[in-house]
Motif scaffolding. Structure first.
Motif, PDB file in Angstrom:
ATOM      1  N   ARG A 197      -7.416  10.628   0.835  1.00 15.30           N
ATOM      2  CA  ARG A 197      -8.400   9.929   1.674  1.00 15.30           C
ATOM      3  C   ARG A 197      -7.785   9.393   2.954  1.00 15.30           C
ATOM      4  O   ARG A 197      -8.488   9.201   3.951  1.00 15.30           O
ATOM      5  N   ALA A 198      -6.472   9.154   2.914  1.00 14.95           N
ATOM      6  CA  ALA A 198      -5.770   8.678   4.102  1.00 14.95           C
ATOM      7  C   ALA A 198      -5.393   9.814   5.048  1.00 14.95           C
ATOM      8  O   ALA A 198      -4.770   9.571   6.082  1.00 14.95           O
TER       9      ALA A 198
ATOM     10  N   GLY B 252      -0.396   7.342  -5.079  1.00 20.43           N
ATOM     11  CA  GLY B 252      -1.686   7.763  -5.610  1.00 20.43           C
ATOM     12  C   GLY B 252      -2.205   8.968  -4.856  1.00 20.43           C
ATOM     13  O   GLY B 252      -2.324   8.932  -3.623  1.00 20.43           O
TER      14      GLY B 252
ATOM     15  N   THR C 278       0.840  -1.188   0.000  1.00 26.55           N
ATOM     16  CA  THR C 278       0.000   0.000   0.000  1.00 26.55           C
ATOM     17  C   THR C 278       0.867   1.226   0.000  1.00 26.55           C
ATOM     18  O   THR C 278       1.942   1.239   0.569  1.00 26.55           O
TER      19      THR C 278
ATOM     20  N   GLU D 283      -5.226  10.546  -4.879  1.00 30.53           N
ATOM     21  CA  GLU D 283      -6.545  10.439  -4.274  1.00 30.53           C
ATOM     22  C   GLU D 283      -6.521   9.524  -3.056  1.00 30.53           C
ATOM     23  O   GLU D 283      -7.141   9.820  -2.036  1.00 30.53           O
ATOM     24  N   ALA D 284      -5.810   8.406  -3.154  1.00 27.93           N
ATOM     25  CA  ALA D 284      -5.697   7.500  -2.014  1.00 27.93           C
ATOM     26  C   ALA D 284      -5.001   8.181  -0.840  1.00 27.93           C
ATOM     27  O   ALA D 284      -5.399   8.015   0.321  1.00 27.93           O
TER      28      ALA D 284
END
Length: 430
Positions: free
Chosen positions: A306-307, A300, A13, A302-303
């Motif tokens: 969001r994190a 990423g 991740t 966007e990821a």
């Protein structure tokens, strides 16, 4: 309920290469190493996305052996000592480039910012009489300010990083020429603070050997601490035998380097500073929350958002790091030349320092697509580039041939990076 992992799914991740588990060496809770398992893992890494640094090291060894065969002076203590100093200016700029590449962006202005840092110091210290230490601080801060401005236009205004830094390449080079004026070269004090950065050596043999011992000792302590921490958490961990083998290899390399340097003038101050920057930067990236956010952003946008990663702030910070290290690298370049001049500024603005810095980062294993790499990439890459340059100079080869060879090595590194990325995507889809 556990998820059945597909073949090739590393469970990674945020683009953190250190989080992969499928290609780790088989670790046991005992004290013995499964040699066959490690051989299989090594072959797997040569086929996977971790092959970059391994191939770079093998390539560097091959380059050294070839040039030594062509000219016996290549591996002489004098040439290797000079090589260890020559890599510092470009290497520091390359470390800054690594931070920007990790978030998937590019900074084309580092060559001009490097020239600006050296020119700012020379003008402030020589022409205006500012104390050297204060002129150094202002020069470094100018690089940081440039990075903040460029980062703002990219992260807040939305101008592509390529365009912003391309404009910066031209603008900051023009500012450098304006500061130097028509007077030509500004010679800095050969006995001063900046000049001493590349002319100071620790001649006592104990300094180099002591640093080698300190490095090996620090490595084994950190490795055992990580092992104990992972063991306490019930996670896979390296056996002690592997840690001692790794420490032994590192110790041999460190003491061999110390011995070689001591055969000439001793440990160069410039190399010591460069290694300190590389190690400190690596610790920040791998051991801090800030570093994990950098890799997450490269994996990423966007990821990462969001994190909870502050994307705009992180982007600006990375460009500030790049600008700061570019200015520091410029001071080392000025130190080696003991001057700042319009000719030097035009060379920096034309892109040779920029090309070498980006090439060093990419050749060393940092991905152009973001999320993979480390500051050690800058060290490995700049060693390759400067070794080629040094070997060619010893052989009397024309600059044109050097450029072609460096370009070929860079193309090979980028091609390998691209193929590795496509292979990883294909495995993920499988």
């Amino acid at each position: 309920m556990s998820r059945k992992r597909a073949p090739g799914d590393s469970g990674r991740t945020g683009g953190d290469a250190g989080a992969a588990t499928s290609d780790r060496p088989p670790r046991t809770r005992g004290r013995h190493i499964n040699l066959r398992g490690y051989a299989d893992v090594f072959r797997g890494r040569l086929r996977g996305d971790e092959r970059g640094p391994i191939l770079v090291v093998l390539g560097l060894v091959a380059i050294w052996l070839v040039f030594q065969g062509l000219n016996e002076n290549f591996l002489s203590p004098r040439n290797l000592s000079n090589l260890s100093v020559d890599i510092v200016g470009t290497g520091l700029v390359a470390v800054g480039i690594v931070f920007v590449l990790l978030i998937g962006e590019i900074d084309l202005s580092v060559g001009s910012v490097s020239g600006l840092g050296g020119a700012a110091f020379a003008v402030l210290n020589v022409n205006l009489g500012m104390p050297e230490w204060l002129a150094v601080i202002v020069a470094v801060m100018s690089g940081m300010a440039v990075g903040a401005v460029q980062g703002f236009f990219f992260a807040r205004v939305g101008v592509p990083a390529f365009v912003v830094t391309l404009a910066g390449l031209l603008a900051w080079n023009g500012l450098t020429l304006f500061l130097l004026g028509a007077g030509g070269t500004i010679n800095i004090d050969e006995g001063g603070l900046v000049a001493s950065l590349t002319s100071t050596y620790f001649g006592a043999a104990g300094v180099a050997y002591g640093l080698a011992a300190l490095g090996a000792g620090a490595y084994v302590l950190v490795s055992r601490h990580n092992r104990n921490r992972r063991k306490a958490a019930g996670m896979p961990h390296r056996p002690l035998s592997e840690i001692w083998v790794r420490t032994g290899v590192l110790t041999v390399i460190a003491f061999a380097a110390a011995y070689t340097l001591n055969q000439f003038q001793g440990l160069p101050l410039a190399l010591l500073i460069f290694l300190a920057v590389v190690i400190a930067s690596d610790l920040v990236l791998r051991r801090t929350r800030h570093g994990r956010r950098v890799y997450a952003l490269g994996g990423g946008v966007e990821a990462a958002r969001r994190a909870g990663v502050g994307v705009a702030r992180m982007r600006i910070a990375m460009f500030m790091v790049s600008g700061t290290l570019a200015a520091i690298g410029g001071l080392f370049v000025a130190s080696g030349l003991t001057s700042a001049s319009p000719t030097t500024a035009r060379v920096a603005g034309s892109g040779m320092l920029l090309i070498n810095a980006i090439a060093a980062a990419v050749i060393g294993g940092t991905s152009l697509f973001g999320g993979r790499g480390s500051t050690w990439s800058a060290l490995l890459g700049v060693l390759v580039i400067q070794s080629i340059s040094s070997g060619m100079e010893l052989l009397g080869v024309q600059d044109a041939v050097q450029f072609m060879i460096t370009g070929g090595v860079l193309l090979a590194a980028v091609t390998a990076d691209s193929l590795s990325r496509r292979s990883g995507e294909a495995s993920g889809r499988a």
